[in-house]
Motif scaffolding. Structure first.
Motif, short mmCIF file in Angstrom:
data_model
loop_
_atom_site.label_atom_id
_atom_site.label_comp_id
_atom_site.label_asym_id
_atom_site.label_seq_id
_atom_site.Cartn_x
_atom_site.Cartn_y
_atom_site.Cartn_z
N ARG A 132 -1.19 17.14 4.66
CA ARG A 132 -0.44 18.11 3.79
C ARG A 132 -0.10 17.08 2.44
O ARG A 132 -0.05 17.81 1.18
N THR A 133 0.57 15.92 2.50
CA THR A 133 0.89 15.17 1.55
C THR A 133 0.46 13.54 1.38
O THR A 133 1.36 12.71 1.85
N PRO A 134 -0.62 13.62 1.01
CA PRO A 134 -1.14 12.21 0.95
C PRO A 134 -0.34 10.97 0.35
O PRO A 134 -0.39 9.95 0.29
N GLU A 135 -0.01 11.75 -0.85
CA GLU A 135 0.31 10.83 -1.92
C GLU A 135 1.63 9.48 -1.37
O GLU A 135 1.71 8.61 -1.89
N VAL A 136 2.49 10.30 -0.75
CA VAL A 136 3.63 9.59 -0.17
C VAL A 136 3.12 8.66 0.61
O VAL A 136 3.69 7.60 0.91
N PHE A 137 2.28 8.91 1.54
CA PHE A 137 1.53 7.87 2.31
C PHE A 137 0.95 6.52 1.66
O PHE A 137 1.11 5.33 2.15
N VAL A 138 0.23 6.71 0.35
CA VAL A 138 -0.11 5.62 -0.30
C VAL A 138 0.86 5.01 -1.02
O VAL A 138 0.84 3.82 -0.82
N GLN A 139 1.80 5.80 -1.48
CA GLN A 139 3.08 5.19 -2.17
C GLN A 139 3.58 4.25 -1.06
O GLN A 139 4.10 3.05 -1.36
N THR A 140 4.23 4.70 0.04
CA THR A 140 5.06 3.89 1.03
C THR A 140 4.17 2.77 1.52
O THR A 140 4.63 1.71 1.78
N ASN A 141 3.04 3.11 2.21
CA ASN A 141 2.17 2.43 3.03
C ASN A 141 1.38 1.28 2.24
O ASN A 141 1.28 0.10 2.81
N VAL A 142 1.00 1.68 1.14
CA VAL A 142 0.06 0.75 0.35
C VAL A 142 1.04 -0.13 -0.53
O VAL A 142 1.18 -1.25 -0.57
N LEU A 143 1.82 0.52 -1.50
CA LEU A 143 2.43 0.17 -2.58
C LEU A 143 3.53 -0.58 -1.87
O LEU A 143 3.99 -2.01 -2.09
N GLY A 144 4.39 0.06 -0.84
CA GLY A 144 5.66 -0.51 -0.26
C GLY A 144 5.17 -1.92 0.65
O GLY A 144 5.90 -2.83 0.55
N THR A 145 3.98 -1.81 1.23
CA THR A 145 3.65 -3.13 1.95
C THR A 145 3.51 -4.33 0.74
O THR A 145 3.72 -5.40 0.91
N THR A 146 2.87 -3.97 -0.54
CA THR A 146 2.32 -4.92 -1.42
C THR A 146 3.54 -5.44 -1.88
O THR A 146 3.95 -6.64 -2.10
N VAL A 147 4.73 -4.76 -1.94
CA VAL A 147 6.13 -4.91 -2.74
C VAL A 147 6.65 -6.18 -1.73
O VAL A 147 7.23 -7.24 -1.97
N MET A 148 6.48 -5.70 -0.37
CA MET A 148 7.12 -6.46 0.73
C MET A 148 6.56 -7.81 0.91
O MET A 148 7.18 -8.93 0.86
N LEU A 149 5.16 -7.91 0.72
CA LEU A 149 4.34 -9.07 0.67
C LEU A 149 4.81 -9.87 -0.37
O LEU A 149 5.05 -11.14 -0.30
N ASN A 150 5.00 -9.31 -1.71
CA ASN A 150 5.06 -10.14 -2.87
C ASN A 150 6.53 -10.87 -3.06
O ASN A 150 6.48 -11.78 -3.51
N CYS A 151 7.50 -9.98 -2.46
CA CYS A 151 8.79 -10.46 -2.35
C CYS A 151 9.15 -11.58 -1.45
O CYS A 151 9.58 -12.47 -1.56
N ALA A 152 8.31 -11.50 -0.07
CA ALA A 152 8.17 -12.69 0.72
C ALA A 152 7.80 -13.81 0.36
O ALA A 152 8.24 -14.77 0.54
N LYS A 153 6.50 -13.47 -0.22
CA LYS A 153 5.89 -14.62 -0.95
C LYS A 153 6.69 -15.41 -1.90
O LYS A 153 6.88 -16.67 -2.06
N ALA A 154 7.38 -14.70 -2.87
CA ALA A 154 8.21 -15.17 -3.78
C ALA A 154 9.25 -16.17 -3.24
O ALA A 154 9.82 -17.24 -3.68
N ALA A 155 9.87 -15.48 -1.97
CA ALA A 155 11.09 -16.17 -1.53
C ALA A 155 10.63 -17.57 -0.63
O ALA A 155 11.55 -18.47 -0.61
#
Ligand code: NAD
Ligand code: TYD
Length: 361
Positions: A95-118
């Motif tokens: 029903r609402t694919p966008e929020v899945f792309v937002q959280t699952n794809v973008l959110g995971t990228t943010v987590m990876l990027n912040c862990a990498k920087a730290a």
């Protein structure tokens, strides 16, 4: 002593994982739980640990880069990330694919990027002992034929069909890209369907338990012959602990207990077990029977069969599921019997609207 940053720790598997880890390691670990508290997140799940010295809750959205950066800056001792946070329900993704792309794809990228920087050192290597575990699903592999001899291996090509599985597959690919490009210290686990305490009643097993107890119809999609491979949630938590602490870096591990069952059989076992477990003088007993089963329109693009081959995690790490299905389902039903307030709270408000728009039975 490790400091874990757990994302999505107020959800079903994340909260079970936090309980599992405190039970196993006691005061020898610290856990920082980062969760946005969407409809699926519930701090009630963590009542018994909220006053623990080693536990901290931070409300934040994993797509909010500055909030996640701040958590790493404020907590330089974080050396483990267990990343659960995601939109997790296939029907909602249709029903609402966008929020899945937002959280699952973008959110995971943010987590990876912040862990990498730290964790990154000046020479591009990473602080000794830091590890990131991305918790994923067997649904990325697509659908198997109705043939009992076909299984998902770590080498099975990705072939996702729903917006949910496509977004998880994409997030897995981003993790793989970080491992390949930066030698970022990560692992991926792809697990089969979980069941157990604290599961939100939009998923098959808690939905059927809740409906059966309330004398409501049990909506079975299509012919009820789709197959899922069910694993008791604590066995998944044990696998995650093993992989992040003992797994070979950069590897993917499939997690599943070879417990493939047709949906209709699951529903029948739930009816039978509830009937058996209710006291004879319990008035609900009379309405818990097969007459509640109702076949409804099939899910769009419904994957037919999932089945994990757990050979790698078994042979490399010695992981074995401990809870067999008949025992696990009784423990789960008992938990829902004992936690009627929890169920009342999570099914009030928005859940009713979701249920009415999703099911006409
Ligand atoms: P869930 O839906 O019960 O919980 C998800 C949690 O993530 C919730 O607490 C929610 O508030 C939080 N969350 C959602 N969006 C967020 C955001 N933008 N920022 C921060 N937090 C956010 O899910 P679950 O069933 O516990 O699954 C956890 C993970 O395990 C998911 O990544 C899922 O893909 C994976 N997985 C689940 C199963 C299963 O059977 N449930 C099987 C294999 C893998
Ligand atoms: P679900 O718990 O949503 O997990 P997933 O789709 O991620 O495997 O569904 C498990 C199976 O049960 C799936 O084949 C769809 C089916 N199903 C029903 O038949 N009726 C329901 O009301 C729900 C929620 C699921």
């Amino acid at each position: 002593m490790h400091t874990y940053l757990v994302t999505g720790g107020a959800g079903f598997i994340g909260s079970n994982f936090i309980h599992y880890m405190f039970k196993k390691y006691g005061d020898d670990i610290r856990i920082i739980n980062v969760d946005a508290l969407t409809y699926a997140g519930n701090l009630e799940n963590l009542k018994s640990v909220e006053d623990k010295k080693g536990y901290t809750f931070i409300r934040a959205d994993i797509t909010d880069k500055s909030a996640i950066e701040r958590i790493f800056t404020d907590n330089p001792d974080i050396d483990r990330v267990v990343h659960f946070a995601a939109e997790s329900h296939v029907d909602r993704s249709i029903r609402t694919p966008e929020v899945f792309v937002q959280t699952n794809v973008l959110g995971t990228t943010v987590m990876l990027n912040c862990a990498k920087a730290a964790w990154e050192l000046e020479d591009g290597s990473f602080k000794e002992g830091c590890r990131f575990l991305h918790v994923s699903t067997d649904e990325v592999y697509g659908s198997l034929p109705d043939d009992d001899s076909a299984f998902f291996y770590e080498t099975t090509p990705y072939d996702p069909h729903s917006p949910y599985s496509a977004s998880k597959a994409s997030s897995d690919m981003i993790v793989k890209a970080y491992m390949d490009t930066y030698k970022f210290p990560a692992n991926i686990t792809n697990c089969s369907n979980n069941y157990g305490p604290y599961q939100f009643p939009e998923k098959l097993i808690p939905l059927m338990i809740n409906n059966a107890l309330n004398g409501k119809k049990l909506p079975v999609y299509g012919d009820g012959m789709n197959v899922r491979d069910w694993l008791y949630v604590e066995d998944h938590c044990k696998a995650i602990d093993m992989v992040i602490n003992k797994g070979r870096l950069f590897e993917t591990y499939n997690v599943g207990g070879h417990n493939e069952m047709h949906n209709i059989d699951i529903v029948r076992i739930i009816i039978e077990s509830i009937h058996d477990m209710l006291a004879d003088n319990d008035e609900r007993k009379a309405h818990v029977n097969d007459e509640l089963i109702t076949y409804v329109e099939d899910r769009k693009g419904h994957d037919r069969r999932y089945a994990i081959a757990p050979d790698k995690i078994r042979s490399e790490l010695g992981w074995e599921p401990e809870t067999m299905f008949r025992e696990g389902i009784r423990k789960t039903i008992q938990w829902y019997f004992d936690n009627t307030e929890w169920m009342k709270n999570v099914t009030s408000g928005d859940y009713q609207k979701y249920y009415e728009s999703m099911y006409s039975v």
